[in-house]
Motif scaffolding. Structure first.
Motif, PDB file in Angstrom:
ATOM      1  N   GLY A 169       0.808  -1.207   0.000  1.00 22.00           N
ATOM      2  CA  GLY A 169       0.000   0.000   0.000  1.00 22.00           C
ATOM      3  C   GLY A 169       0.846   1.263   0.000  1.00 22.00           C
ATOM      4  O   GLY A 169       2.082   1.214  -0.037  1.00 22.00           O
ATOM      5  N   TYR A 170       0.183   2.383   0.021  1.00 22.10           N
ATOM      6  CA  TYR A 170       0.901   3.652   0.017  1.00 22.10           C
ATOM      7  C   TYR A 170       0.058   4.720   0.696  1.00 22.10           C
ATOM      8  O   TYR A 170      -1.102   4.955   0.329  1.00 22.10           O
ATOM      9  N   LYS A 171       0.626   5.367   1.702  1.00 23.82           N
ATOM     10  CA  LYS A 171       0.005   6.510   2.370  1.00 23.82           C
ATOM     11  C   LYS A 171       1.060   7.603   2.455  1.00 23.82           C
ATOM     12  O   LYS A 171       2.153   7.384   2.973  1.00 23.82           O
ATOM     13  N   HIS A 172       0.734   8.778   1.974  1.00 25.91           N
ATOM     14  CA  HIS A 172       1.754   9.828   1.886  1.00 25.91           C
ATOM     15  C   HIS A 172       2.292  10.218   3.251  1.00 25.91           C
ATOM     16  O   HIS A 172       3.459  10.600   3.372  1.00 25.91           O
ATOM     17  N   TYR A 173       1.473  10.130   4.294  1.00 20.74           N
ATOM     18  CA  TYR A 173       1.955  10.531   5.617  1.00 20.74           C
ATOM     19  C   TYR A 173       2.966   9.529   6.161  1.00 20.74           C
ATOM     20  O   TYR A 173       3.914   9.917   6.858  1.00 20.74           O
ATOM     21  N   LEU A 174       2.800   8.260   5.841  1.00 21.96           N
ATOM     22  CA  LEU A 174       3.798   7.269   6.245  1.00 21.96           C
ATOM     23  C   LEU A 174       5.053   7.395   5.388  1.00 21.96           C
ATOM     24  O   LEU A 174       6.173   7.214   5.883  1.00 21.96           O
ATOM     25  N   GLN A 175       4.868   7.700   4.109  1.00 22.41           N
ATOM     26  CA  GLN A 175       6.034   7.907   3.248  1.00 22.41           C
ATOM     27  C   GLN A 175       6.820   9.137   3.697  1.00 22.41           C
ATOM     28  O   GLN A 175       8.052   9.159   3.576  1.00 22.41           O
ATOM     29  N   SER A 176       6.130  10.151   4.210  1.00 22.21           N
ATOM     30  CA  SER A 176       6.834  11.331   4.712  1.00 22.21           C
ATOM     31  C   SER A 176       7.780  10.947   5.844  1.00 22.21           C
ATOM     32  O   SER A 176       8.904  11.462   5.931  1.00 22.21           O
ATOM     33  N   VAL A 177       7.333  10.043   6.711  1.00 17.67           N
ATOM     34  CA  VAL A 177       8.205   9.569   7.784  1.00 17.67           C
ATOM     35  C   VAL A 177       9.372   8.778   7.201  1.00 17.67           C
ATOM     36  O   VAL A 177      10.523   8.924   7.637  1.00 17.67           O
ATOM     37  N   ARG A 178       9.100   7.948   6.197  1.00 15.83           N
ATOM     38  CA  ARG A 178      10.181   7.185   5.569  1.00 15.83           C
ATOM     39  C   ARG A 178      11.205   8.126   4.921  1.00 15.83           C
ATOM     40  O   ARG A 178      12.407   7.862   4.954  1.00 15.83           O
ATOM     41  N   VAL A 179      10.736   9.213   4.359  1.00 17.35           N
ATOM     42  CA  VAL A 179      11.656  10.184   3.748  1.00 17.35           C
ATOM     43  C   VAL A 179      12.637  10.713   4.781  1.00 17.35           C
ATOM     44  O   VAL A 179      13.849  10.742   4.550  1.00 17.35           O
ATOM     45  N   VAL A 180      12.111  11.115   5.945  1.00 18.84           N
ATOM     46  CA  VAL A 180      13.010  11.731   6.931  1.00 18.84           C
ATOM     47  C   VAL A 180      13.822  10.690   7.695  1.00 18.84           C
ATOM     48  O   VAL A 180      14.882  11.015   8.237  1.00 18.84           O
ATOM     49  N   GLU A 181      13.348   9.445   7.719  1.00 17.87           N
ATOM     50  CA  GLU A 181      14.084   8.395   8.435  1.00 17.87           C
ATOM     51  C   GLU A 181      15.076   7.659   7.547  1.00 17.87           C
ATOM     52  O   GLU A 181      16.167   7.302   7.995  1.00 17.87           O
ATOM     53  N   ARG A 182      14.717   7.423   6.284  1.00 20.90           N
ATOM     54  CA  ARG A 182      15.470   6.474   5.459  1.00 20.90           C
ATOM     55  C   ARG A 182      16.007   7.056   4.159  1.00 20.90           C
ATOM     56  O   ARG A 182      17.104   6.684   3.727  1.00 20.90           O
ATOM     57  N   LEU A 183      15.265   7.969   3.521  1.00 23.27           N
ATOM     58  CA  LEU A 183      15.597   8.331   2.147  1.00 23.27           C
ATOM     59  C   LEU A 183      16.450   9.589   2.022  1.00 23.27           C
ATOM     60  O   LEU A 183      17.247   9.694   1.082  1.00 23.27           O
ATOM     61  N   GLU A 184      16.257  10.544   2.900  1.00 19.11           N
ATOM     62  CA  GLU A 184      17.026  11.777   2.786  1.00 19.11           C
ATOM     63  C   GLU A 184      18.507  11.529   3.070  1.00 19.11           C
ATOM     64  O   GLU A 184      18.888  10.585   3.747  1.00 19.11           O
ATOM     65  N   LYS A 185      19.320  12.402   2.509  1.00 18.07           N
ATOM     66  CA  LYS A 185      20.774  12.396   2.720  1.00 18.07           C
ATOM     67  C   LYS A 185      21.381  11.034   2.385  1.00 18.07           C
ATOM     68  O   LYS A 185      22.171  10.474   3.145  1.00 18.07           O
ATOM     69  N   GLU A 186      20.934  10.517   1.212  1.00 15.10           N
ATOM     70  CA  GLU A 186      21.504   9.269   0.685  1.00 15.10           C
ATOM     71  C   GLU A 186      21.427   8.116   1.689  1.00 15.10           C
ATOM     72  O   GLU A 186      22.357   7.332   1.834  1.00 15.10           O
ATOM     73  N   GLY A 187      20.294   8.038   2.367  1.00 17.56           N
ATOM     74  CA  GLY A 187      20.052   6.900   3.248  1.00 17.56           C
ATOM     75  C   GLY A 187      20.329   7.160   4.712  1.00 17.56           C
ATOM     76  O   GLY A 187      19.969   6.336   5.564  1.00 17.56           O
ATOM     77  N   ARG A 188      20.950   8.286   5.023  1.00 20.54           N
ATOM     78  CA  ARG A 188      21.226   8.573   6.436  1.00 20.54           C
ATOM     79  C   ARG A 188      20.006   9.133   7.149  1.00 20.54           C
ATOM     80  O   ARG A 188      19.893   9.037   8.367  1.00 20.54           O
ATOM     81  N   GLY A 189      19.094   9.727   6.402  1.00 22.37           N
ATOM     82  CA  GLY A 189      17.916  10.331   7.001  1.00 22.37           C
ATOM     83  C   GLY A 189      18.256  11.630   7.710  1.00 22.37           C
ATOM     84  O   GLY A 189      19.417  12.040   7.791  1.00 22.37           O
ATOM     85  N   LEU A 190      17.220  12.288   8.237  1.00 20.24           N
ATOM     86  CA  LEU A 190      17.406  13.563   8.914  1.00 20.24           C
ATOM     87  C   LEU A 190      17.547  13.408  10.422  1.00 20.24           C
ATOM     88  O   LEU A 190      17.850  14.377  11.113  1.00 20.24           O
ATOM     89  N   ASN A 191      17.307  12.196  10.926  1.00 22.07           N
ATOM     90  CA  ASN A 191      17.483  11.925  12.360  1.00 22.07           C
ATOM     91  C   ASN A 191      16.683  12.922  13.208  1.00 22.07           C
ATOM     92  O   ASN A 191      17.232  13.606  14.080  1.00 22.07           O
ATOM     93  N   LEU A 192      15.384  13.004  12.958  1.00 24.49           N
ATOM     94  CA  LEU A 192      14.519  13.936  13.674  1.00 24.49           C
ATOM     95  C   LEU A 192      14.095  13.361  15.020  1.00 24.49           C
ATOM     96  O   LEU A 192      14.213  12.161  15.273  1.00 24.49           O
ATOM     97  N   THR A 193      13.545  14.232  15.849  1.00 30.66           N
ATOM     98  CA  THR A 193      13.060  13.784  17.152  1.00 30.66           C
ATOM     99  C   THR A 193      11.803  12.937  16.989  1.00 30.66           C
ATOM    100  O   THR A 193      11.086  13.022  15.981  1.00 30.66           O
ATOM    101  N   PHE A 194      11.528  12.151  18.015  1.00 28.74           N
ATOM    102  CA  PHE A 194      10.330  11.314  18.009  1.00 28.74           C
ATOM    103  C   PHE A 194       9.079  12.151  17.819  1.00 28.74           C
ATOM    104  O   PHE A 194       8.168  11.775  17.057  1.00 28.74           O
TER     105      PHE A 194
END
Length: 335
Positions: free
Chosen positions: A129-154
């Protein structure tokens, strides 16, 4: 005392007892030393603001696909309007503005090209499936900065994940963003629909206008004031304003969001996304190196979804043309 420590002291002394204090954050997945200037939530905001996914929002559809005009909203301008409304509410309730702004700026990072048409298509095709709000979390956790993510707070990630539907965010700041998102899009979509000639202000339901006001600014002011007057331990509108808002939302779905003029190109967009997805799943080697590695680690479906969802509208069209549209023959091609 550092600047950050002074800011956190001000938070303790001035914010509501229901606010999220940055010094009480549940922290980051990977512990990181603070910089002495910004609070953890301010750093989240800055990391989102400077990331590539945020910049790409300026070329992603909000409601109208590739509109001919300079004043229609894009996903980026929508995000900025959500941020402004959310900060106004947070300030009025003495909540944490930095956390509120971080959630607002990051809430749509995972949106597909072509708006909700792209989202529906990937949701139908992807086995998970696909939900943009869950993908947004994946972007900041997994996809940004070539896989390092943004390491945001909980707290920031939780607010992003809960901004649309499902369970409420664990912070009032996250719940504020959920309301701000709705307030922003219902009002700017009315304005864009009027600009597009598919709606006139006097066609809005009279009962809604009588409660909320006529015109974008009066409506936003009424909704924001209602939240400020009725929120406490939770975020809520007054019953009369919420009923009018809900009725206006239903009206927009009937008249604008499913309007044939506004959505006449959606079928093409859905087919384009579907063909891209099918091709990339079969040929993951056609994706950039980063996504090929995701295909090896998590499967071709996951990699194709990540790659396509990060595309702008224009990039998706270009990728489609490169794959499916024959190039004109040139003499040098045969050499």
């Amino acid at each position: 005392m550092t600047v950050c420590e002074m800011t956190q002291r001000i938070e303790r002394e001035t914010l509501s007892p229901h606010a999220s204090l940055s010094e009480e954050s549940r922290g980051r997945r990977v512990p990181a030393p603070e910089d002495g200037i910004r609070t953890p939530y301010a750093r989240d905001r800055d990391r989102i603001l400077h990331c590539k996914s945020f910049r790409r929002l300026k070329h992603k559809t909000q409601v109208f696909l590739s509109p001919q005009g300079d004043h229609y909203r894009t996903r980026l301008t929508h995000t900025l309007e959500v941020s402004q409304i959310a900060r106004t509410i947070a300030r009025g309730l003495r909540l944490n503005e930095d956390l509120t702004e971080a959630i607002a700026l990051g809430h749509d990072l995972g949106h597909t090209p072509f708006g909700h048409a792209g989202e529906r298509t990937l949701n139908e095709l992807a086995p998970f499936g696909y939900k943009h709000y869950l993908q947004s979390v994946r972007v900041v956790e997994r996809l940004e900065k070539e896989g390092r993510g943004l390491n945001l707070t909980f707290e920031t990630k939780n607010g992003i994940a809960c901004h649309t539907r499902g369970k409420d965010a664990c912070t009032l700041e996250g719940r504020v963003v959920r309301f701000a998102d709705k307030i922003a899009y219902i009002n700017h979509d009315i304005e864009d629909a009027i600009t597009a000639g598919i709606l006139e202000e006097n066609e809005l339901p009279y009962d809604c206008v009588a409660v909320l006001g006529r015109g974008k600014n009066p409506r936003i002011t009424t909704m924001v004031r209602s939240l400020l007057e009725n929120s406490g331990e939770d975020i809520r509108m007054g019953p009369e304003v919420y009923r009018a808002f809900d009725a206006l939302h239903r009206f927009m779905y009937q008249v604008v969001y499913t309007n044939s003029a506004a959505k006449k190109e959606e079928g093409k967009a859905c087919e384009l996304v579907a063909l891209l997805y099918g091709h990339l799943v079969k040929h993951p080697e056609k994706m950039p190196d980063f996504y090929r590695q995701i295909a090896r680690d998590e499967g071709a479906e996951r990699a194709a979804v990540d790659y396509i969802s990060g595309m702008t509208d224009g990039y998706a069209v270009t990728a489609f043309e490169r794959i499916f549209v024959p190039r004109s023959w040139r003499l040098e091609d045969s050499l």
